[in-house]
Write an enzyme that holds these catalytic residues in place. Structure first.
Site, PDB file in Angstrom:
ATOM      1  N   CYS A   1      -0.673   6.802   7.048  1.00 54.21           N
ATOM      2  CA  CYS A   1      -1.834   6.008   7.471  1.00 54.21           C
ATOM      3  C   CYS A   1      -2.275   7.329   8.046  1.00 54.21           C
ATOM      4  O   CYS A   1      -1.993   8.008   8.795  1.00 54.21           O
ATOM      5  CB  CYS A   1      -1.520   4.974   8.136  1.00 54.21           C
ATOM      6  SG  CYS A   1      -3.348   4.509   8.536  1.00 54.21           S
TER       7      CYS A   1
ATOM      8  N   CYS B   1      -4.105   5.987  11.756  1.00 50.85           N
ATOM      9  CA  CYS B   1      -3.568   5.428  13.720  1.00 50.85           C
ATOM     10  C   CYS B   1      -2.275   6.906  13.290  1.00 50.85           C
ATOM     11  O   CYS B   1      -2.222   7.311  14.410  1.00 50.85           O
ATOM     12  CB  CYS B   1      -2.819   4.513  13.098  1.00 50.85           C
ATOM     13  SG  CYS B   1      -1.152   4.465  12.402  1.00 50.85           S
TER      14      CYS B   1
ATOM     15  N   CYS C   1      -1.864   0.498  15.254  1.00 47.32           N
ATOM     16  CA  CYS C   1      -3.375   0.577  14.005  1.00 47.32           C
ATOM     17  C   CYS C   1      -4.000   0.020  14.064  1.00 47.32           C
ATOM     18  O   CYS C   1      -4.065  -1.532  14.215  1.00 47.32           O
ATOM     19  CB  CYS C   1      -2.182   0.724  12.889  1.00 47.32           C
ATOM     20  SG  CYS C   1      -3.305   1.892  11.257  1.00 47.32           S
TER      21      CYS C   1
ATOM     22  N   THR D   1       0.887  -1.104   0.363  1.00 50.12           N
ATOM     23  CA  THR D   1       0.018   0.194  -0.053  1.00 50.12           C
ATOM     24  C   THR D   1       0.868   1.205  -0.121  1.00 50.12           C
ATOM     25  O   THR D   1       0.013   2.685  -0.105  1.00 50.12           O
ATOM     26  CB  THR D   1      -0.580   0.197   1.285  1.00 50.12           C
ATOM     27  OG1 THR D   1      -0.290  -0.166   2.425  1.00 50.12           O
ATOM     28  CG2 THR D   1      -1.826  -1.207   1.234  1.00 50.12           C
TER      29      THR D   1
ATOM     30  N   ASP E   1      19.353  13.370  49.974  1.00 50.17           N
ATOM     31  CA  ASP E   1      18.344  14.048  50.003  1.00 50.17           C
ATOM     32  C   ASP E   1      17.895  13.709  51.006  1.00 50.17           C
ATOM     33  O   ASP E   1      17.398  12.301  51.569  1.00 50.17           O
ATOM     34  CB  ASP E   1      17.765  13.599  48.572  1.00 50.17           C
ATOM     35  CG  ASP E   1      16.600  14.692  49.170  1.00 50.17           C
ATOM     36  OD1 ASP E   1      16.069  15.985  49.055  1.00 50.17           O
ATOM     37  OD2 ASP E   1      15.099  14.075  49.338  1.00 50.17           O
TER      38      ASP E   1
ATOM     39  N   CYS F   1       2.419   3.209   9.630  1.00 48.73           N
ATOM     40  CA  CYS F   1       1.495   2.596  10.479  1.00 48.73           C
ATOM     41  C   CYS F   1       2.454   2.774  11.755  1.00 48.73           C
ATOM     42  O   CYS F   1       3.191   2.653  12.096  1.00 48.73           O
ATOM     43  CB  CYS F   1       0.750   1.707  10.082  1.00 48.73           C
ATOM     44  SG  CYS F   1      -0.359   2.242   8.451  1.00 48.73           S
TER      45      CYS F   1
ATOM     46  N   ARG G   1       3.724   7.477   2.949  1.00 44.56           N
ATOM     47  CA  ARG G   1       3.243   8.162   2.839  1.00 44.56           C
ATOM     48  C   ARG G   1       2.341   7.867   4.240  1.00 44.56           C
ATOM     49  O   ARG G   1       2.282   6.312   4.526  1.00 44.56           O
ATOM     50  CB  ARG G   1       1.679   8.636   2.109  1.00 44.56           C
ATOM     51  CG  ARG G   1       1.176   7.868   2.018  1.00 44.56           C
ATOM     52  CD  ARG G   1       0.086   8.539   0.613  1.00 44.56           C
ATOM     53  NE  ARG G   1      -1.213   7.267   0.380  1.00 44.56           N
ATOM     54  CZ  ARG G   1      -0.948   6.996  -0.327  1.00 44.56           C
ATOM     55  NH1 ARG G   1       0.392   6.500  -0.950  1.00 44.56           N
ATOM     56  NH2 ARG G   1      -2.407   5.404  -0.666  1.00 44.56           N
TER      57      ARG G   1
END
Length: 491
Positions: free
Chosen positions: A65, A68, A38, A30, A441, A34, A63
């Site tokens: 998603c 998500c 996702c 695709t 401390d 993601c 590119r």
């Protein structure tokens, strides 16, 4: 982690949100990348490729998603738990240095050549400083596009792009949508969510669990009047930023931190978000921290009772160092009083229509110019204070996200009046060292004695070796055994 294919596949198939920001899943079929959690049906393992950064995915032609939104996942905890060159570089890129000073400016701050920095980033992250800064600019642009009515031309330059054409091309390439399409798809604000001009409302994600009690309790209990306040369930403070100033309101929620930002210059958005995330330690990996601390049978009940404690840090390292000196050997209330006087006399006035904030904390340059005789403190602490602010002002001492922890510790110890406690609290809360420890401390020693841990500094340090590299978080759990206001979420 992205090189461990089997582990990455298991995380994706189980939709494990703990790994968001650790690695990114690119799907070859695709051409989309993601986050591990996702919600879509996981792709076949043979179609997955794993990358260590969103920038590496984008450079490889993938590119983001649309479901998500992987570019909005929490940042990798690696950059806040390491002090090597790559981690220091990533912290500087997150602080917007590449956009303001370019790669040569980044290299100058780190003391390395641009070639060395690019080589190490490519080897570990699969992308150089320009690509990493470009991915950050794209995320800033998306935030402005989706959450404000600001014109696109103004957004382009506020996000750090050199031209509108570059802005349009980058947004299309990263999100497969034009800027106008992104704005059209953004959820519309309801009638109960009015949009105030100049104010941005954002959600800051984090890895669960997050216990807000000591985190916000500490910030509010030590708040300097005029600079910080707790109002309507939110911690609010003023911010000194590269291009101007801002006011932020941070509200703890069950699955995010609500962030309301008012900026005098939108170019400061990325830096403001980065500094707020750092102050609240939102990129920590609480599961890894708590699992390590649970190996000590005396700490385990504290962790199980209230898991997910964070280290309250700062938005300004120099400011915190100055406040640490003001707080030496005095009560929290006295330290706040000293700081408030300096703020009133030397801080820059700001407007805050939504609350009671009045000033930015004074810069080191302003404090270096004051008359030492005007400081209501013992002579030895006055010397400590004036030496610190003078060195911060002239640049001989620099405290920042890129500071080398060991080197800066050594430099601080050379200053008059700086002992191990002051240096380590600065390392913990200003420099961000997750392994800083405070064996001297009083609160830590008292808690250790009550729990049956060694209470002498040497013996406690030896016992704490098993807590490394998370001793700063162990301090939070030890402090939380007391009834001091720092341990309770304000009401």
């Amino acid at each position: 982690m992205h090189t461990d294919t089997e582990r990455c596949v298991r995380a994706v198939q189980s939709k494990d949100a703990r790994f968001d920001g650790w690695f990114y899943t690119a799907v070859r079929t695709t051409r989309i990348y993601c986050r591990p959690s996702c919600p879509v049906v996981p792709p076949k393992p043979e179609n997955m490729t794993f990358y260590p950064s969103a920038a590496a995915c984008q450079q490889a032609g993938y590119r983001a998603c649309k479901r998500c939104r992987p570019d909005t996942s929490p940042g990798s905890p690696e950059w806040n738990q390491r002090a090597d060159l790559v981690a220091r570089t990533m912290r500087l890129i997150g602080d917007g240095v590449v956009d303001r000073e370019g790669v040569p400016g980044l290299a100058t701050r780190l003391g390395y050549s641009t070639r060395q920095i690019e080589r190490q980033l490519l080897a570990e992250l699969g992308a150089g400083p320009l690509a990493l800064a470009r991915a950050q600019r794209a995320q800033t642009a998306r935030l402005l596009i989706e959450t404000t009515p600001v014109p696109m031309a103004d957004i382009a330059f506020a996000a750090g792009f050199s031209s509108i054409r570059t802005f349009n091309d980058t947004v299309r390439e990263v999100f497969a949508l034009s800027p106008s399409e992104l704005r059209t798809r953004a959820p519309k604000k309801g009638a109960d969510s009015p949009c105030t001009p100049g104010v941005l409302t954002l959600r800051l994600p984090f890895r669960a669990p997050l216990n807000p009690d000591n985190l916000f309790g500490h910030l509010v209990a030590t708040a300097v009047p005029g600079v910080e306040e707790w109002r309507d369930g939110a911690y609010r403070r003023t911010l000194r930023l590269p291009y101007g100033h801002g006011v932020v309101a941070l509200t703890p929620k069950s699955d995010h931190i609500g962030c309301r930002l008012s900026l005098s210059d939108l170019r400061d958005l990325t830096v403001a978000i980065s500094r707020c995330r750092r102050m609240l330690d939102l990129d920590a990996d609480p599961v890894a921290v708590d699992d390590q601390l649970r190996t000590d049978p005396l700490l385990a009940p504290l962790v199980d009772k209230a898991p997910g404690r964070r280290v309250p840090r700062t938005v300004d390292e120099a400011e915190f160092a100055i406040r640490a000196v003001l707080g030496q050997q005095v009560s929290t209330a006295a330290a706040r009083t000293h700081a408030a006087r300096l703020v009133t006399a030397h801080g820059e006035a700001v407007d805050d229509p939504e609350g009671g904030l009045t000033h930015l904390f004074p810069s080191a340059e302003a404090l270096a110019a004051l008359d030492p005789a005007s400081l209501a403190m013992p002579a030895t602490r006055r010397t400590t204070f004036t030496t610190l602010v003078r060195q911060l002002a002239d640049g001989s001492l620099h405290l920042g996200v890129e500071s080398d922890w060991a080197e800066t510790r050594a430099r601080l110890l050379e200053l008059p009046g700086f002992g191990p406690w002051t240096v380590d609290v600065i390392a913990m809360r200003a420099l961000g060292d997750p392994d800083a420890f405070l064996p001297t401390d009083l609160g830590v020693r008292y808690a250790a004695r009550e729990l049956g841990l060694p209470s002498t500094p040497a013996a406690l340090t030896a016992r704490a070796a098993a807590w490394r590299p998370w001793r700063a978080y162990a301090v939070q759990y030890l402090w939380a055994t007391g009834d001091h206001p720092i341990n309770f979420l304000p009401v």
